[in-house]
Scaffold this active site. Structure first.
Site, PDB file in Angstrom:
ATOM      1  N   ALA A 208     -27.574 -12.644 -18.150  1.00 20.78           N
ATOM      2  CA  ALA A 208     -28.610 -11.158 -18.132  1.00 20.78           C
ATOM      3  C   ALA A 208     -29.873 -11.795 -17.448  1.00 20.78           C
ATOM      4  CB  ALA A 208     -28.279 -10.568 -19.590  1.00 20.78           C
ATOM      5  N   CYS A 209     -29.808 -13.723 -17.728  1.00 21.32           N
ATOM      6  CA  CYS A 209     -30.969 -13.770 -17.276  1.00 21.32           C
ATOM      7  C   CYS A 209     -30.986 -14.426 -16.106  1.00 21.32           C
ATOM      8  CB  CYS A 209     -31.277 -15.526 -18.095  1.00 21.32           C
ATOM      9  SG  CYS A 209     -32.003 -16.751 -17.170  1.00 21.32           S
ATOM     10  N   SER A 210     -31.802 -13.732 -15.371  1.00 21.96           N
ATOM     11  CA  SER A 210     -32.391 -14.194 -13.386  1.00 21.96           C
ATOM     12  C   SER A 210     -32.215 -15.661 -13.284  1.00 21.96           C
ATOM     13  CB  SER A 210     -33.830 -13.438 -12.832  1.00 21.96           C
ATOM     14  OG  SER A 210     -34.693 -14.146 -13.733  1.00 21.96           O
TER      15      SER A 210
END
Length: 120
Positions: free
Chosen positions: A8-10
């Site tokens: 979920a982390c860019s």
């Protein structure tokens, strides 16, 4: 080479994209699902040359619940910090790449990812 990510982390997605673009061989560890043990965290810290508080996400809700900002940052408290990271993996800064030369980097920038790629 292994990369610890939260999908979920860019920053994690960017690091994986760059590794793919460079044709790097690596394994992905989704550390929120495959939680690292205290020993594994200690090993990564040794490879990073950092202390546990250096890779702790102190703005996370659980960090505030634990009162991490008030915890001592000294050798005597190191084990407590490592245990917190293992018990609450969301606190671990990401992504972390373990490089082929036995070191590691917190790969939050393109430059850091390229640095890891260059460590052979």
């Amino acid at each position: 080479m292994e990369i610890w990510i939260n999908p979920a982390c860019s920053k994690c997605r960017g690091a994986v994209s760059l590794l793919d673009a460079e044709g790097a061989y690596y394994t992905v560890r989704r550390y929120l699902e495959d939680v690292p043990s205290a020993e594994e965290i200690q090993d990564v810290l040794d490879r990073l040359g950092l202390e546990p508080w250096d890779i702790t996400r102190t703005q996370e809700a659980v960090a505030k619940e634990l009162g991490l900002k008030e915890w001592p940052r000294d050798a005597g408290s190191r084990e407590r910090w490592v245990a917190a990271l293992s018990e609450h993996p969301k606190l671990i800064q990401r992504p972390i790449i373990t490089a082929e030369d036995g070191t590691a980097v917190v790969a939050r920038s393109e430059e850091a990812v390229r640095d890891a790629l260059g460590r052979r």
